[in-house]
Design an enzyme around this catalytic site. Sequence first.
Site, PDB file in Angstrom:
ATOM      1  N   GLY A  57      43.579  69.611  25.616  1.00 57.81           N
ATOM      2  CA  GLY A  57      43.985  68.580  24.668  1.00 57.81           C
ATOM      3  C   GLY A  57      45.095  67.742  25.287  1.00 57.81           C
ATOM      4  CD  GLN A  66      50.682  66.164  25.975  1.00 61.86           C
ATOM      5  OE1 GLN A  66      49.639  66.143  25.338  1.00 61.86           O
ATOM      6  NE2 GLN A  66      51.045  67.198  26.714  1.00 61.86           N
ATOM      7  CB  CYS A  71      52.450  72.029  26.078  1.00 61.35           C
ATOM      8  SG  CYS A  71      52.610  70.257  25.773  1.00 61.35           S
ATOM      9  CG  LEU A  72      48.173  69.524  30.171  1.00 65.30           C
ATOM     10  CD1 LEU A  72      47.191  68.361  30.211  1.00 65.30           C
ATOM     11  CD2 LEU A  72      47.981  70.423  31.384  1.00 65.30           C
ATOM     12  CG  HIS A 102      49.575  71.743  20.980  1.00 67.27           C
ATOM     13  ND1 HIS A 102      50.347  72.790  21.463  1.00 67.27           N
ATOM     14  CD2 HIS A 102      49.788  70.696  21.824  1.00 67.27           C
ATOM     15  CE1 HIS A 102      51.003  72.361  22.551  1.00 67.27           C
ATOM     16  NE2 HIS A 102      50.676  71.108  22.791  1.00 67.27           N
ATOM     17  CD  GLU A 103      46.838  67.959  22.113  1.00 69.21           C
ATOM     18  OE1 GLU A 103      47.656  67.064  22.396  1.00 69.21           O
ATOM     19  OE2 GLU A 103      46.773  69.024  22.759  1.00 69.21           O
ATOM     20  CG  HIS A 150      51.881  66.464  21.772  1.00 76.88           C
ATOM     21  ND1 HIS A 150      53.070  66.512  22.466  1.00 76.88           N
ATOM     22  CD2 HIS A 150      51.116  67.468  22.270  1.00 76.88           C
ATOM     23  CE1 HIS A 150      53.014  67.503  23.350  1.00 76.88           C
ATOM     24  NE2 HIS A 150      51.844  68.099  23.254  1.00 76.88           N
TER      25      HIS A 150
HETATM   26 ZN    ZN Z   1      51.103  69.711  24.265  1.00 77.24          ZN
END
Ligand code: ZN
Length: 188
Positions: free
Chosen positions: A45, A50, A107-108, A149-150, A153
Amino acid sequence: MPLVVVKYGTPVLRQKGERIESITPAIRQLAADMLETMYVKRGIGLAAQQVGVATQLAVIDVRGVTDRPSSLERHGKSANVDAFMPLVLINPELNPLGEPESGPEGCLSFPEIYADITRPAGVEVKALDLEGKPIEFRCGGLLARVIQHEWDHLQGILFIDRMDRATKASLKPELDLLMAETKAALKL
Ligand code: ZN
């Protein structure tokens, strides 16, 4: 074209995304670039923040994870998760379903940092797709976790905000180091 994924400490990660009022060629290109970036980084995701853009757009593809099942319901019937991927969500709205459940997340924007996070087990989703058409579905398992989670963000919320106090305290050295590295790189 793959984009740079910004790390914890970059201010845009704390910005709420603006609603997308019309799906322009630039938005379509951003979605395509975000999907490419997510696959290159082996994520499941990615939210626009991000890649440095505070807008209500997220991309998801859970097909890469085979040991954590997802469930999907569309038009009141169970549906194939893989056939629904990749998923591009514009202006998503969520309603939680079911009891809170703990599960591992990464998380990236936080390389090498993983923690168990408690979230509702399922979620009802309303969003627009890349054609601007409304989509509506319910999901559970890994897909429900990734979508929440997204969505976070897109509001400027990070998974560290959802960690329990003890988990966050145990990760403090890594988090402080990551933020310091980010700020040094950005010269903030
Ligand atoms: Zn994340």
